[in-house]
Enzyme design. Structure first.
Site, mmCIF file in Angstrom:
data_model
loop_
_atom_site.group_PDB
_atom_site.id
_atom_site.type_symbol
_atom_site.label_atom_id
_atom_site.label_comp_id
_atom_site.label_asym_id
_atom_site.label_seq_id
_atom_site.Cartn_x
_atom_site.Cartn_y
_atom_site.Cartn_z
ATOM 1 N N LEU A 62 0.826 -1.233 0.154
ATOM 2 C CA LEU A 62 -0.140 0.034 -0.033
ATOM 3 C C LEU A 62 0.669 1.318 -0.054
ATOM 4 O O LEU A 62 0.493 2.230 -0.337
ATOM 5 C CB LEU A 62 -0.946 -0.107 1.136
ATOM 6 N N GLY A 63 2.073 1.120 0.400
ATOM 7 C CA GLY A 63 2.922 2.107 0.599
ATOM 8 C C GLY A 63 4.426 1.843 0.930
ATOM 9 O O GLY A 63 4.471 0.815 1.468
ATOM 10 N N GLY B 108 7.581 4.094 2.569
ATOM 11 C CA GLY B 108 8.142 5.564 2.945
ATOM 12 C C GLY B 108 9.606 5.137 3.041
ATOM 13 O O GLY B 108 10.236 3.956 2.576
ATOM 14 N N PHE C 101 10.984 4.652 5.961
ATOM 15 C CA PHE C 101 11.467 4.145 6.840
ATOM 16 C C PHE C 101 10.636 2.908 7.105
ATOM 17 O O PHE C 101 10.532 2.223 8.260
ATOM 18 C CB PHE C 101 11.185 5.133 8.306
ATOM 19 N N GLY C 102 10.054 2.389 5.887
ATOM 20 C CA GLY C 102 9.260 0.907 6.341
ATOM 21 C C GLY C 102 8.236 0.786 4.962
ATOM 22 O O GLY C 102 8.180 1.744 4.161
ATOM 23 N N VAL C 103 7.794 -0.354 4.910
ATOM 24 C CA VAL C 103 6.823 -0.503 4.110
ATOM 25 C C VAL C 103 5.434 -1.165 4.361
ATOM 26 O O VAL C 103 5.226 -1.743 5.591
ATOM 27 C CB VAL C 103 7.232 -1.999 3.091
ATOM 28 N N VAL C 104 4.297 -0.848 3.647
ATOM 29 C CA VAL C 104 3.046 -1.234 4.262
ATOM 30 C C VAL C 104 2.349 -2.037 3.318
ATOM 31 O O VAL C 104 2.289 -1.886 2.259
ATOM 32 C CB VAL C 104 2.271 0.226 4.636
ATOM 33 N N LYS D 82 2.476 -2.759 8.760
ATOM 34 C CA LYS D 82 3.729 -1.921 8.492
ATOM 35 C C LYS D 82 5.096 -2.801 8.827
ATOM 36 O O LYS D 82 5.199 -3.052 10.175
ATOM 37 C CB LYS D 82 3.661 -0.768 8.987
ATOM 38 N N ASP E 162 3.315 14.981 10.768
ATOM 39 C CA ASP E 162 3.157 14.691 9.187
ATOM 40 C C ASP E 162 1.538 14.717 8.619
ATOM 41 O O ASP E 162 1.183 13.758 8.227
ATOM 42 C CB ASP E 162 3.682 13.181 9.319
HETATM 43 P P1 ADP Z 1 4.075 5.563 4.900
HETATM 44 O O1 ADP Z 1 3.503 6.799 4.782
HETATM 45 O O2 ADP Z 1 5.045 5.620 6.259
HETATM 46 O O3 ADP Z 1 4.485 4.532 3.902
HETATM 47 P P2 ADP Z 1 1.261 5.009 6.317
HETATM 48 O O4 ADP Z 1 1.341 4.610 7.743
HETATM 49 O O5 ADP Z 1 1.067 6.276 5.857
HETATM 50 O O6 ADP Z 1 2.809 4.654 5.882
HETATM 51 O O7 ADP Z 1 0.708 3.952 5.464
HETATM 52 C C1 ADP Z 1 1.047 4.047 3.919
HETATM 53 C C2 ADP Z 1 -0.354 3.904 3.035
HETATM 54 O O8 ADP Z 1 -1.051 2.811 3.637
HETATM 55 C C3 ADP Z 1 -1.480 5.101 3.678
HETATM 56 O O9 ADP Z 1 -1.392 6.158 2.942
HETATM 57 C C4 ADP Z 1 -2.745 4.350 3.305
HETATM 58 O O10 ADP Z 1 -2.918 4.291 1.990
HETATM 59 C C5 ADP Z 1 -2.412 2.814 3.721
HETATM 60 N N1 ADP Z 1 -3.005 2.626 5.064
HETATM 61 C C6 ADP Z 1 -2.412 2.925 6.193
HETATM 62 N N2 ADP Z 1 -2.938 2.561 7.463
HETATM 63 C C7 ADP Z 1 -4.262 1.930 6.915
HETATM 64 C C8 ADP Z 1 -5.346 1.273 7.492
HETATM 65 N N3 ADP Z 1 -5.503 1.315 8.705
HETATM 66 N N4 ADP Z 1 -6.488 1.155 6.585
HETATM 67 C C9 ADP Z 1 -6.215 1.283 5.242
HETATM 68 N N5 ADP Z 1 -5.086 1.736 4.671
HETATM 69 C C10 ADP Z 1 -4.230 2.109 5.404
HETATM 70 MG MG MG Z 2 2.050 8.159 5.156
#
Ligand code: ADP
Ligand code: MG
Length: 353
Positions: free
Chosen positions: A28-29, A31, A33-36, A51, A170
């Site tokens: 999903l993302g 950054g 500092f990590g992967v989601v 994450k 942020d």
């Molecule tokens: P980072 O920006 O550090 O990569 P985030 O915590 O912002 O990490 O998460 C990245 C992306 O994942 C978010 O922009 C969102 O689209 C998705 N996401 C994060 N947490 C959730 C959640 N609880 N439910 C659905 N989508 C989420």
């Molecule tokens: Mg984010």
């Protein structure tokens, strides 16, 4: 009340999850500092978000635990964390964190769509027969009502977070997830947040703030107090430090930039917002100077109409959010009673007449 509110949260936190409990899905993302990842719970089939934090995982865990108890309404339901395998022997092990999946769209996704902010109307104003959906399409007042509703939700989130002693640092559309169940936005991504009450993640090791949204003050505390005090002392000093430095105003600036993006189409691109920040830096952070220089260039009559309606209530609000000096900048709580937010006519003008 205590049972219904606290018990489910405690149950969630007590269950110890690990990577084996989930099947990883799409990314999903990613950054710095990590992967989601999207993930499904193997036992229940429910959707989750995992994450893998290579850095700032401990800070993110701390903030989520605090928020779960003090402001559980304002953030995604956090269910726990576990340590992962280091990428190579001897490396620092990552921390996995898990939340319930809230839905597929953040404010960023809504903002990118062509029909923004109309695409949010069905959620914010479900009754088609009610205000503002009875107004004509293209009426600036209709758009203003939606922008006001988005801002109102964001302010509620920040009132809760700041009231807990945490500064997000942020705040941006990408970090406001739309919860499909409650049909409200919630805050996510607390790796860069600071807990002033306990002195956690006070000064991060790296420069982690997003330059598009970060307030002009780089550190939220004055440079004379770079180190967080020892926790018990921090707890006692927290209200004093808060009053001295007003760290919450950092988030208010980010919200101000976001508010301008809600109003102006041209600011919804990276290039647009970067240009805005460059112009503001060049003009000693004066939004009025930015307006003087750009009013003719930015052909967005609806945005200017929204900001200038009601004796410039929306414009005044933008100025109060983006003040250079944190002390002059409006707080989340005060913003809730701002003239733009209440949609009230100017009292001063009335007296003049
Ligand atoms: P980072 O920006 O550090 O990569 P985030 O915590 O912002 O990490 O998460 C990245 C992306 O994942 C978010 O922009 C969102 O689209 C998705 N996401 C994060 N947490 C959730 C959640 N609880 N439910 C659905 N989508 C989420
Ligand atoms: Mg984010």
């Amino acid at each position: 009340v205590e049972y219904y509110v606290v018990q489910p949260i405690q149950d969630r936190m007590r269950k110890k999850y690990s990577l084996e409990d989930f099947t990883l899905g799409t990314k999903l993302g990613q950054g710095g500092f990590g992967v989601v990842y999207f993930a499904t719970n193997n036992e229940t089939g429910e959707p989750y978000v995992l994450k893998r934090a290579d850095d700032y995982g401990e800070a993110e865990e701390w903030m989520n635990r605090r928020m779960q108890i003090a402001a559980w309404n304002a953030c995604a339901p956090y269910v726990g964390s576990w340590q992962g395998e280091p990428s190579k022997p001897g490396a620092y092990p990552p921390l996995w964190l898990a939340w319930k999946y809230e839905g597929g769209r953040t404010l960023f996704e809504f903002m990118k769509e062509k029909d923004f902010p109309y695409n949010l109307e069905p959620y914010l104003f479900p009754d088609e027969e009610s205000y503002p959906r009875t107004l004509a399409v293209g009426d600036p007042e209709r758009t203003a009502a939606t922008i006001r509703a988005i801002m109102s939700q964001c302010l509620d989130l920040l009132v809760q977070m700041h009231g807990t002693g945490i500064v997000h640092r942020d705040v941006k559309p990408e970090n406001l997830i739309f919860d499909e169940n409650t049909q409200r936005f919630k805050l996510i991504d607390f790796g860069g947040s600071a807990d002033l009450r306990f002195g956690v993640n006070y000064v991060p090791k790296q420069f982690i703030f997003d330059p598009r949204y970060a307030a002009p003050e780089q550190y939220i505390m004055s440079t004379q107090t770079p180190e967080a005090p020892f926790p018990p002392i921090a707890l006692a000093l927290s209200p004093v430090l808060w009053q001295l430095n007003l760290p919450d105003r950092f988030d208010m600036y980010s919200l101000g930039i976001m508010y301008l993006q809600l109003c102006f189409k041209s600011l919804r691109t990276d290039a647009g917002v970067q240009k805005l920040r460059k112009d503001l830096t060049a003009s000693n952070e004066s939004l009025s100077a930015w307006r003087r220089a750009n009013e003719a260039k930015i052909r967005d009559p609806e945005a200017w109409a929204i900001l200038d309606a009601n004796d410039q209530a929306g414009w005044e609000f933008a100025r109060l959010l983006t003040k250079k000096i944190p002390r002059r900048r409006i707080s989340a709580m005060t913003s809730k009673f701002d003239r733009f937010m209440l949609n009230r006519p100017s009292l001063l003008k009335k007296i003049d007449r």
